[in-house]
Design a protein around this motif. Sequence first.
Motif, mmCIF file in Angstrom:
data_model
loop_
_atom_site.group_PDB
_atom_site.id
_atom_site.type_symbol
_atom_site.label_atom_id
_atom_site.label_comp_id
_atom_site.label_asym_id
_atom_site.label_seq_id
_atom_site.Cartn_x
_atom_site.Cartn_y
_atom_site.Cartn_z
ATOM 1 N N ASP A 3 -4.199 4.925 -7.361
ATOM 2 C CA ASP A 3 -4.736 3.891 -6.671
ATOM 3 C C ASP A 3 -3.758 3.399 -5.571
ATOM 4 N N GLU A 4 -3.663 2.630 -4.964
ATOM 5 C CA GLU A 4 -3.004 2.287 -3.797
ATOM 6 C C GLU A 4 -1.443 1.918 -3.823
ATOM 7 N N ASP A 5 -1.329 1.708 -5.404
ATOM 8 C CA ASP A 5 0.186 1.378 -5.574
ATOM 9 C C ASP A 5 0.695 2.608 -6.150
ATOM 10 N N GLY A 6 0.118 3.590 -6.062
ATOM 11 C CA GLY A 6 0.745 4.950 -6.550
ATOM 12 C C GLY A 6 0.558 5.337 -8.240
ATOM 13 N N ARG A 7 -0.020 4.399 -8.790
ATOM 14 C CA ARG A 7 -0.405 4.445 -10.143
ATOM 15 C C ARG A 7 -1.459 5.266 -10.451
ATOM 16 N N ALA A 8 -1.761 5.816 -11.746
ATOM 17 C CA ALA A 8 -2.831 6.585 -11.998
ATOM 18 C C ALA A 8 -4.076 5.887 -11.788
ATOM 19 N N LYS A 9 -5.150 6.524 -11.360
ATOM 20 C CA LYS A 9 -6.207 5.524 -10.932
ATOM 21 C C LYS A 9 -6.989 4.874 -12.311
ATOM 22 N N ARG A 10 -7.239 3.525 -11.947
ATOM 23 C CA ARG A 10 -7.621 2.643 -12.986
ATOM 24 C C ARG A 10 -9.339 2.988 -13.114
ATOM 25 N N THR A 11 -9.678 2.851 -14.289
ATOM 26 C CA THR A 11 -11.303 3.248 -14.349
ATOM 27 C C THR A 11 -12.006 1.981 -15.294
ATOM 28 N N GLY A 12 -11.284 1.155 -15.459
ATOM 29 C CA GLY A 12 -11.863 0.054 -16.376
ATOM 30 C C GLY A 12 -13.111 -0.778 -15.581
ATOM 31 N N THR A 13 -13.883 -1.314 -16.640
ATOM 32 C CA THR A 13 -15.106 -2.238 -15.960
ATOM 33 C C THR A 13 -15.082 -3.220 -16.729
ATOM 34 N N TRP A 14 -16.212 -4.147 -16.214
ATOM 35 C CA TRP A 14 -16.365 -5.345 -17.023
ATOM 36 C C TRP A 14 -16.638 -5.292 -18.770
ATOM 37 N N VAL A 15 -17.198 -3.932 -18.856
ATOM 38 C CA VAL A 15 -17.567 -3.656 -20.234
ATOM 39 C C VAL A 15 -16.387 -3.342 -20.984
ATOM 40 N N THR A 16 -15.498 -2.625 -20.373
ATOM 41 C CA THR A 16 -14.205 -2.278 -21.009
ATOM 42 C C THR A 16 -13.417 -3.520 -21.254
ATOM 43 N N ALA A 17 -13.559 -4.302 -20.211
ATOM 44 C CA ALA A 17 -12.626 -5.661 -20.366
ATOM 45 C C ALA A 17 -12.973 -6.839 -21.319
ATOM 46 N N ILE A 72 0.764 -1.168 0.160
ATOM 47 C CA ILE A 72 0.111 0.115 0.018
ATOM 48 C C ILE A 72 0.750 1.203 0.005
ATOM 49 N N GLU A 73 0.625 2.068 -1.042
ATOM 50 C CA GLU A 73 1.177 3.237 -0.783
ATOM 51 C C GLU A 73 0.089 4.440 -0.694
ATOM 52 N N THR A 74 0.666 5.679 -0.246
ATOM 53 C CA THR A 74 -0.377 6.803 0.172
ATOM 54 C C THR A 74 -0.709 7.277 -1.336
ATOM 55 N N PRO A 75 -1.965 7.262 -1.596
ATOM 56 C CA PRO A 75 -2.268 7.981 -2.836
ATOM 57 C C PRO A 75 -2.602 9.577 -2.842
ATOM 58 N N GLN A 76 -2.320 10.248 -3.786
ATOM 59 C CA GLN A 76 -2.468 11.870 -3.733
ATOM 60 C C GLN A 76 -3.865 11.988 -3.669
ATOM 61 N N THR A 77 -4.094 13.382 -3.188
ATOM 62 C CA THR A 77 -5.496 13.527 -2.868
ATOM 63 C C THR A 77 -5.699 15.166 -3.697
ATOM 64 N N LEU A 78 -6.676 15.125 -4.368
ATOM 65 C CA LEU A 78 -6.939 16.350 -5.167
ATOM 66 C C LEU A 78 -7.757 17.360 -4.280
ATOM 67 N N PRO A 79 -7.871 18.855 -4.594
ATOM 68 C CA PRO A 79 -8.518 19.821 -3.715
ATOM 69 C C PRO A 79 -9.846 19.481 -3.311
ATOM 70 N N ASP A 80 -10.514 18.583 -4.123
ATOM 71 C CA ASP A 80 -12.233 18.346 -4.021
ATOM 72 C C ASP A 80 -12.087 17.176 -3.176
ATOM 73 N N GLY A 81 -11.116 16.516 -2.594
ATOM 74 C CA GLY A 81 -11.094 15.439 -1.741
ATOM 75 C C GLY A 81 -11.171 13.989 -2.465
ATOM 76 N N SER A 82 -10.978 14.006 -3.790
ATOM 77 C CA SER A 82 -11.174 12.716 -4.604
ATOM 78 C C SER A 82 -9.606 12.313 -4.923
ATOM 79 N N LYS A 83 -9.426 10.888 -5.167
ATOM 80 C CA LYS A 83 -8.155 10.609 -5.420
ATOM 81 C C LYS A 83 -7.870 10.237 -6.538
ATOM 82 N N ASN A 84 -6.837 10.689 -7.145
ATOM 83 C CA ASN A 84 -6.407 10.249 -8.633
ATOM 84 C C ASN A 84 -5.204 9.347 -8.809
#
Length: 474
Positions: free
Chosen positions: A20-34, A6-18
Amino acid sequence: MSTMHIETPQTLPDGSKNFDEDGRAKRTGTWVTASAHIITAVIGSGVLSLAWAIAQMGWVAGPAVLFAFSFITYFTSTLLADCYRSPDPVHGKRNYTYSEVVKANLGGRKFQLCGLAQYINLVGVTIGYTITASISMVAVKRSNCFHKHGHGDKCYINNYPFMIVFACIQIVLSQIPNFHKLSWLSIVAAVMSFAYSSIGLGLSLAKVAGGGHVRTSLTGVQVGVDVSGIEKVWRMFQAIGDIAFAYAFSNVLIEIQDTLKSSPPENRVMKRASLIGIMTTTLFYVLCGCLGYAAFGNDAPGNFLTGFGFYEPFWLIDLANICIAVHLVGAYQVFVQPIFGFVEKWSKEKWPESRFINGEHAVKVPLCESFSVNFFRMLWRTTYVVITAVLAMLFPFFNDFLGLIGSLSFWPLTVYFPIEMYIKKSKMQRFSFTWTWLKILSWVCLIISIISAVGSIQGLAVDLKKYKPFQAQQ
């Protein structure tokens, strides 16, 4: 005690995290895209040879082999999905590539063997897709030629210029930095898959409905009528390899899974996507293979959309082949991105101080956001595409090449490593019932892979004897 990475993700000003826990850009894929990624990877050039493959084996063995490969591929893909994170399949450390999964679960020499098998397969697939895309582009020109000059005209067209065009397109697309940016391309390619498969189905159905006598049988091509006894055996072996190739996607499953959001758990989503993807493709495969065989009988061409079993309506043949070419543009990228990622990661670790390898340069593109350019990435990816295009020009044999790739990759990547990792992760007792039947399945698949590879190599040897390089291709 669970080993969590686990690595600490960065938090944007609005409180959302951009991140994932491994420090990489947040993944957005779903079962549809997969599912779209899987359909793009699975429904490719393999579907075009299935009518020929069914013709070699007949009405009984042909569909039975198709369903057997479908079941085995789905079963082992569910085992592989649980290995994306380790040691725990939900909260463990992420493994970003197939070879990293094998290293985390098996380690040592098996990791090295996996890397060799995977990258040989990926290179082979990109060469095969270059061959197939050029054949489809040539088929468009030949279709128009036949329509204009009649079916008796030879309409010779050289496919080398089309390989060069395909390579130029791939050079541009290959500059996209990573796999996560390709969801749109996979969705477009998946739509193309359905389009040309549906056109092939429709044309086969129309040919069957229109009557006309074609020879089919329970055992396929007849010894003494269509082929000699030894040719029958070689062709059946090669047909098994073609079907194995048609189901080759396990080697990019982990990369596809790495695009998924972490909630719900990636392994659960990936199993659902695998089920949807494989059920969809199997339906198309059975329909394309069986209807194609019913339409052409024992004389089914190696590629039922470019072998000119169909001549009219010519515009529909053109559309199908354009769809194949567009689909393969996307599918090439799905398979080539893991190769790019591996070489670039290794280079950065080997020469961390090199500005040529690690430096990123922002380039402003009119009407678009700025584009990041890395000179090493540009040079290496361009060189790779050029080399695969040259190899495709040297060995432009559709069926034999696909059969060889399928037979070489099916056992190690689709069967052996997923089963071995499952046995290791579950701490299964040796010689227990489950251990025994899993080992039997693995050995049976190894034997099938060996005999299909032998059949494909024999076919390549025969084609090479007849082949005259740098001459116009028919």
